[in-house]
Design an enzyme around this catalytic site. Structure first.
Site, PDB file in Angstrom:
ATOM      1  N   HIS A 197     -19.350  -1.491  -8.635  1.00 13.78           N
ATOM      2  CA  HIS A 197     -19.216  -0.428  -9.640  1.00 13.78           C
ATOM      3  C   HIS A 197     -20.561   0.206  -9.939  1.00 13.78           C
ATOM      4  O   HIS A 197     -21.589  -0.475  -9.987  1.00 13.78           O
ATOM      5  CB  HIS A 197     -18.639  -0.996 -10.940  1.00 13.78           C
ATOM      6  CG  HIS A 197     -17.153  -1.175 -10.921  1.00 13.78           C
ATOM      7  ND1 HIS A 197     -16.278  -0.144 -10.639  1.00 13.78           N
ATOM      8  CD2 HIS A 197     -16.378  -2.271 -11.177  1.00 13.78           C
ATOM      9  CE1 HIS A 197     -15.034  -0.588 -10.718  1.00 13.78           C
ATOM     10  NE2 HIS A 197     -15.061  -1.872 -11.035  1.00 13.78           N
ATOM     11  N   CYS A 266     -19.321   4.589  -6.360  1.00 10.63           N
ATOM     12  CA  CYS A 266     -18.772   5.893  -6.735  1.00 10.63           C
ATOM     13  C   CYS A 266     -19.871   6.835  -7.198  1.00 10.63           C
ATOM     14  O   CYS A 266     -20.907   6.417  -7.718  1.00 10.63           O
ATOM     15  CB  CYS A 266     -17.735   5.737  -7.845  1.00 10.63           C
ATOM     16  SG  CYS A 266     -16.278   4.784  -7.353  1.00 10.63           S
TER      17      CYS A 266
END
Length: 298
Positions: A197, A266
């Site tokens: 993440h 991301c």
């Protein structure tokens, strides 16, 4: 004609004595006026009561009909009630959104860091007690520790990239599924692919965009330290671009087989629209028996 003495003039009538108000008595109208003044002084303590402001007479008790009419007039209208309800809904929505943002940006990190720290300690204890052996690992099982000294990152690596079992627990996941299966660090050739993440849930890869070529990336296993040097970065690419995990990722600038590492996350921050890729190349394989590599002792 004979002379005679002059006659005395007639005496004037005695003046009436003034009354209590200093008015001469004797007049009926004057007496009535004085009587009214005296009556007014007795009723008002010596002063004539002032008329209500505006010249209106004081109101008497309201009738039931008038009281109900005035009570209805004091009640808020439909527009006021609607505006009040809408305002309360906006306030409630704002509070809920604030709580959600606090949960996402703060609490998920707190919980994920605690879970990752516990997994790291458990992994190190198992290594020290000889409870783990190199080889295949179950999905969600931790098997290594990732060190990125420049970013002060120390996070466990687990098998698989499942969100609930791995990524949301603050760990980094190894691409191990058949369609996206990548090599392990101890293999003599291949690409060790990792996902993590960038925001929330521990956000271990939040600042990997700050890595420069030559910065060390270290993978610690039960027996060995694998030291990579950051080689290149791809700031933006579609999530469907799985070629970045190829054994020889061409977009990284590599042209021949080697021992590579790929970090994926991301981008932009707080979205999952695109992916950012960082590549590295192995420069050292150091047994734990020889102590930590220089990248971890500086």
């Amino acid at each position: 004609m004979a002379l005679r003495l002059p006659e005395a003039p007639p005496e004037p009538a005695p003046a009436a004595a003034p009354d209590e108000d200093g008015l001469p008595g004797g007049g009926r109208a004057a007496r009535r006026k004085a009587a009214r003044r005296r009556q007014g002084r007795r009723a008002g303590g010596g002063q004539v009561p002032a008329a209500p402001e505006g010249g209106e007479e004081p109101e008497g008790p309201l009738s039931r009909v008038e009281a109900r009419r005035r009570a209805r007039a004091r009640k808020p209208g439909a527009a006021a009630v609607v505006s009040r309800v809408v305002g309360e809904m906006f306030i409630t929505t704002g509070v809920l959104m604030l709580l959600f943002v606090t949960y996402q940006l703060w609490w998920t990190n707190v919980r994920a860091h605690a879970q990752a720290d516990q997994a790291t300690s458990s992994l190190q204890d198992d290594w020290a007690n000889g409870k783990r052996n190199p080889g295949a690992f179950e999905p969600g099982q931790g098997f290594a520790i990732l060190h990125i000294p420049k970013l002060d990152v120390v996070v466990p690596i687990a098998e698989g990239i499942d969100s609930k079992k791995v990524l949301d627990r603050g760990m980094v996941g190894h691409y191990a599924e058949e369609a996206l299966k990548t090599a392990m660090p101890e293999e003599k050739s291949g690409n060790f692919g990792l996902a993590g993440h960038r925001n929330t849930h521990g956000e271990p890869f939040r600042y990997i965009n700050k890595l420069d070529p030559g910065d060390p990336i270290v993978v610690e296993t039960q027996d060995t330290y694998f030291v990579y040097k950051m080689a290149s970065i791809l700031p933006v690419t579609p999530p469907s671009n799985i070629s970045v995990l190829d054994p020889v990722p061409a977009e990284a600038g590599f042209t021949e087989p080697g021992r590579y590492i790929t970090l994926t996350t991301c981008t932009p921050e707080f979205t999952s629209k695109y992916r950012m890729i960082v590549w590295g190349k192995m420069v050292e394989e150091r047994p734990r028996s020889k102590g930590k590599p220089d990248a971890l002792v500086r």
